[in-house]
Design a protein around this motif. Structure first.
Motif, PDB file in Angstrom:
ATOM      1  N   PHE A 334       0.839  -1.198   0.000  1.00  0.00           N
ATOM      2  CA  PHE A 334       0.000   0.000   0.000  1.00  0.00           C
ATOM      3  C   PHE A 334       0.877   1.252   0.000  1.00  0.00           C
ATOM      4  O   PHE A 334       1.937   1.277   0.631  1.00  0.00           O
ATOM      5  CB  PHE A 334      -0.921   0.023   1.218  1.00  0.00           C
ATOM      6  CG  PHE A 334      -2.115  -0.867   1.098  1.00  0.00           C
ATOM      7  CD1 PHE A 334      -3.198  -0.507   0.299  1.00  0.00           C
ATOM      8  CD2 PHE A 334      -2.170  -2.086   1.778  1.00  0.00           C
ATOM      9  CE1 PHE A 334      -4.305  -1.320   0.182  1.00  0.00           C
ATOM     10  CE2 PHE A 334      -3.267  -2.909   1.661  1.00  0.00           C
ATOM     11  CZ  PHE A 334      -4.341  -2.537   0.867  1.00  0.00           C
ATOM     12  N   LEU A 335       0.434   2.279  -0.707  1.00  0.00           N
ATOM     13  CA  LEU A 335       1.131   3.558  -0.688  1.00  0.00           C
ATOM     14  C   LEU A 335       1.055   4.128   0.728  1.00  0.00           C
ATOM     15  O   LEU A 335      -0.022   4.191   1.318  1.00  0.00           O
ATOM     16  CB  LEU A 335       0.460   4.530  -1.666  1.00  0.00           C
ATOM     17  CG  LEU A 335       1.110   5.916  -1.782  1.00  0.00           C
ATOM     18  CD1 LEU A 335       2.456   5.810  -2.491  1.00  0.00           C
ATOM     19  CD2 LEU A 335       0.184   6.866  -2.538  1.00  0.00           C
ATOM     20  N   PRO A 336       2.191   4.541   1.315  1.00  0.00           N
ATOM     21  CA  PRO A 336       2.146   5.161   2.648  1.00  0.00           C
ATOM     22  C   PRO A 336       1.153   6.315   2.680  1.00  0.00           C
ATOM     23  O   PRO A 336       1.153   7.172   1.794  1.00  0.00           O
ATOM     24  CB  PRO A 336       3.590   5.649   2.842  1.00  0.00           C
ATOM     25  CG  PRO A 336       4.414   4.715   2.012  1.00  0.00           C
ATOM     26  CD  PRO A 336       3.569   4.420   0.804  1.00  0.00           C
ATOM     27  N   ASN A 345      -6.009  25.055   1.217  1.00  0.00           N
ATOM     28  CA  ASN A 345      -5.396  24.997   2.543  1.00  0.00           C
ATOM     29  C   ASN A 345      -5.992  23.905   3.425  1.00  0.00           C
ATOM     30  O   ASN A 345      -5.831  23.933   4.648  1.00  0.00           O
ATOM     31  CB  ASN A 345      -5.477  26.351   3.262  1.00  0.00           C
ATOM     32  CG  ASN A 345      -4.271  26.592   4.149  1.00  0.00           C
ATOM     33  OD1 ASN A 345      -3.179  26.095   3.877  1.00  0.00           O
ATOM     34  ND2 ASN A 345      -4.469  27.338   5.224  1.00  0.00           N
ATOM     35  N   ASP A 346      -6.668  22.934   2.822  1.00  0.00           N
ATOM     36  CA  ASP A 346      -7.206  21.798   3.574  1.00  0.00           C
ATOM     37  C   ASP A 346      -6.149  20.697   3.652  1.00  0.00           C
ATOM     38  O   ASP A 346      -5.442  20.417   2.675  1.00  0.00           O
ATOM     39  CB  ASP A 346      -8.455  21.230   2.889  1.00  0.00           C
ATOM     40  CG  ASP A 346      -9.541  22.269   2.732  1.00  0.00           C
ATOM     41  OD1 ASP A 346      -9.764  23.025   3.691  1.00  0.00           O
ATOM     42  OD2 ASP A 346     -10.151  22.328   1.649  1.00  0.00           O
ATOM     43  N   ILE A 347      -6.047  20.052   4.800  1.00  0.00           N
ATOM     44  CA  ILE A 347      -5.133  18.931   4.967  1.00  0.00           C
ATOM     45  C   ILE A 347      -5.898  17.629   4.755  1.00  0.00           C
ATOM     46  O   ILE A 347      -6.938  17.402   5.377  1.00  0.00           O
ATOM     47  CB  ILE A 347      -4.488  18.945   6.368  1.00  0.00           C
ATOM     48  CG1 ILE A 347      -3.666  20.226   6.563  1.00  0.00           C
ATOM     49  CG2 ILE A 347      -3.596  17.718   6.569  1.00  0.00           C
ATOM     50  CD1 ILE A 347      -3.112  20.390   7.964  1.00  0.00           C
ATOM     51  N   VAL A 348      -5.367  16.788   3.863  1.00  0.00           N
ATOM     52  CA  VAL A 348      -6.022  15.508   3.563  1.00  0.00           C
ATOM     53  C   VAL A 348      -4.961  14.416   3.518  1.00  0.00           C
ATOM     54  O   VAL A 348      -3.761  14.685   3.400  1.00  0.00           O
ATOM     55  CB  VAL A 348      -6.766  15.566   2.200  1.00  0.00           C
ATOM     56  CG1 VAL A 348      -7.885  16.573   2.239  1.00  0.00           C
ATOM     57  CG2 VAL A 348      -5.794  15.887   1.066  1.00  0.00           C
ATOM     58  N   PHE A 349      -5.404  13.168   3.608  1.00  0.00           N
ATOM     59  CA  PHE A 349      -4.503  12.037   3.439  1.00  0.00           C
ATOM     60  C   PHE A 349      -4.426  11.688   1.959  1.00  0.00           C
ATOM     61  O   PHE A 349      -5.443  11.662   1.255  1.00  0.00           O
ATOM     62  CB  PHE A 349      -4.991  10.834   4.242  1.00  0.00           C
ATOM     63  CG  PHE A 349      -4.737  10.950   5.717  1.00  0.00           C
ATOM     64  CD1 PHE A 349      -3.487  10.640   6.244  1.00  0.00           C
ATOM     65  CD2 PHE A 349      -5.737  11.389   6.572  1.00  0.00           C
ATOM     66  CE1 PHE A 349      -3.245  10.753   7.597  1.00  0.00           C
ATOM     67  CE2 PHE A 349      -5.504  11.505   7.929  1.00  0.00           C
ATOM     68  CZ  PHE A 349      -4.256  11.189   8.452  1.00  0.00           C
TER      69      PHE A 349
END
Length: 469
Positions: A334-336, A345-349
């Protein structure tokens, strides 16, 4: 008013400092489109001080008990060297959007530094010309580069006579010419169109590399200087090639041959006794090999050899960590799941962005042309393979405002533009070296190729394979 006072202070220094009385130098600067609020000043690799920019993005600093030679300043990941001698009072001005090309010095000591930066930029352009000359027979090639060298020496002599330059400047400027010349000769077998490197080497005149007898492979003064270190890297590529072709059955496709790379490191161990130079060369070649090789057992052999010769624990640990990251990016893993920030400016995985075949690629402000090249390439690929998602990630560890400014200023920006929230950690986990690396991931977020290259031959076949899974 502040600028007037600054210039007045510099002028006073120039008047009050006699020809041989100064044991210090002053360096100051103005940064246009700053990346951070500070500049870091180095003596070799040791930090002298971290200098905060004022409200006009300027700084000034006096170095006492100055040792004449190279000093390095760093701003937002960009670095450049400056030659300082006692009594110098240098002000530079640069624009981070065009770092080297915009750099201009004023003040006492400026002329020699403007000469050196212009010489550096000319050498970069000249490299393409030399690569074309490498297609000539060796005797003709030598005649051409001898002519280039002679013109440079003549121009330098005229400059020295006109400006009454110091012995230190003369030493550096002459070394630039000589090491450029030597580097041209060292690259010849690799750039020459023939694939059989053994035949190319055997066709060279007997004295083609006779200058090697005069080379100091342990030059303490030049060890951090670009022209010298560039020459050493090209030279050991070639020295190892000459040894490798004596015992290889196939003189083709040598770059990822483990034996050839071990020959290279053995040559370094034999000729380089300066620990700092040796450690840096071993690290450089180790990283290059690990970044492209796909055989884990070969990686282990190269790392084992480097650890037996290198005394740089930090670089050795980086090699080990890099290799561990590579092993975790094998097909099927799986990709880390790292955090990125979008233009809003939103933080996402990052894994939350993947729901179909995807290519993740990277860029940095340090390599300006690569941003344009990679995005142009993705635009081409997107039109041909609309079923594939392309995600662009900036890896810089400074000012996210600079990233936003860059993105908004470009004409052909794509929708999927992101920047790592924790760049140092993310670059290590994804083993991002070199920068042209891309990661192919299927719709289940599993890695198909953790070390692809969008510009490589066969990449489009990889995309077709990704779509057909």
């Amino acid at each position: 008013m502040k600028l007037f006072i600054y210039i007045l202070c510099i002028a006073f220094t120039l008047i009050s400092c006699g020809k041989n009385s100064c044991k210090y130098a002053i360096i100051g600067g103005e940064i246009i489109n700053k990346n951070t609020d500070y500049v870091v000043l180095f003596d070799s690799k040791d930090v002298i001080d971290t200098l905060k920019l004022d409200g006009n993005n300027r700084f000034s600093y006096q170095i006492d008990n100055l040792t004449p030679g190279f000093y390095t300043f760093r701003h937002g990941g960009e670095i450049q060297m400056v030659l300082l001698e006692p009594g110098d009072s240098i002000m530079f001005r640069l624009n981070t959007f065009d770092f080297d090309e915009s750099l201009v010095y004023t003040g006492k000591g400026a002329k020699k530094n403007n000469y050196l930066i212009n010489d550096f930029l000319k050498s970069e352009k000249e490299e393409k010309q030399v690569f074309k000359l490498c297609q000539l027979p060796p005797e003709d090639f030598q005649t051409q580069i001898d002519s280039i060298k002679a013109i440079k020496i003549k121009n330098l002599d005229l400059y020295k006579e006109k400006h009454n330059t110091s012995a230190l400047f003369n030493k550096i400027a002459k070394a630039n010419i000589v090491y450029d010349y030597y580097t041209s000769k060292e690259v010849y077998p690799f750039v020459h169109y023939g694939r059989n490197k053994k035949k190319i080497i055997e066709a060279l005149p007997d004295d083609f590399y006779s200058y090697r007898e005069t080379i100091n492979y342990n030059d303490e003064f030049f060890k951090d200087y670009f022209n010298y270190t560039s020459f050493l890297k090209r030279s050991f590529n070639n020295i190892a090639l000459e040894k490798h072709i004596q015992h290889t059955k196939s003189p083709y496709n040598i770059w990822m041959n483990c034996c050839y790379n071990l020959d290279k490191m053995a040559a370094i161990d034999s000729l380089v006794h300066n620990a700092e130079i040796k450690n840096e060369l071993l690290f450089h070649y180790g990283m290059k090999f690990l970044s492209k090789n796909k055989k884990m057992e070969d990686n282990d052999r190269v790392i084992k050899y480097i650890l037996s010769k290198s005394t740089d624990k930090k670089n050795n640990d980086r090699l080990i960590t890099y290799n561990q990251s590579i092993n975790k990016l094998k097909p099927g893993e799986f990709l880390p799941n790292l955090q990125v920030r979008n233009i809003q400016n939103d933080i996402v995985f990052i894994n939350d962005l993947i729901n179909k075949p995807t290519v993740v690629y990277f860029w940095s402000h340090l390599y300006k042309g690569f941003f344009e090249d990679s995005h142009k390439r993705v635009n081409e690929l997107t039109s041909k393979y609309p079923e594939v998602e392309f995600i662009s990630v900036n890896i810089d560890d400074y000012s996210k405002d600079r990233w936003i400014t860059t993105i908004k200023s470009k004409k052909h920006i794509l929708l999927n533009e992101y920047i790592f929230e924790t760049p140092d950690e993310s670059v290590k986990k994804l083993a991002i070296y070199p920068l042209n690396k891309a990661i192919l991931v299927n719709h289940n977020r599993k890695i198909v190729n953790g070390h692809a290259n969008m510009f490589a031959n066969g990449f489009e076949e990889e995309l077709l394979g990704l779509l057909n899974r």
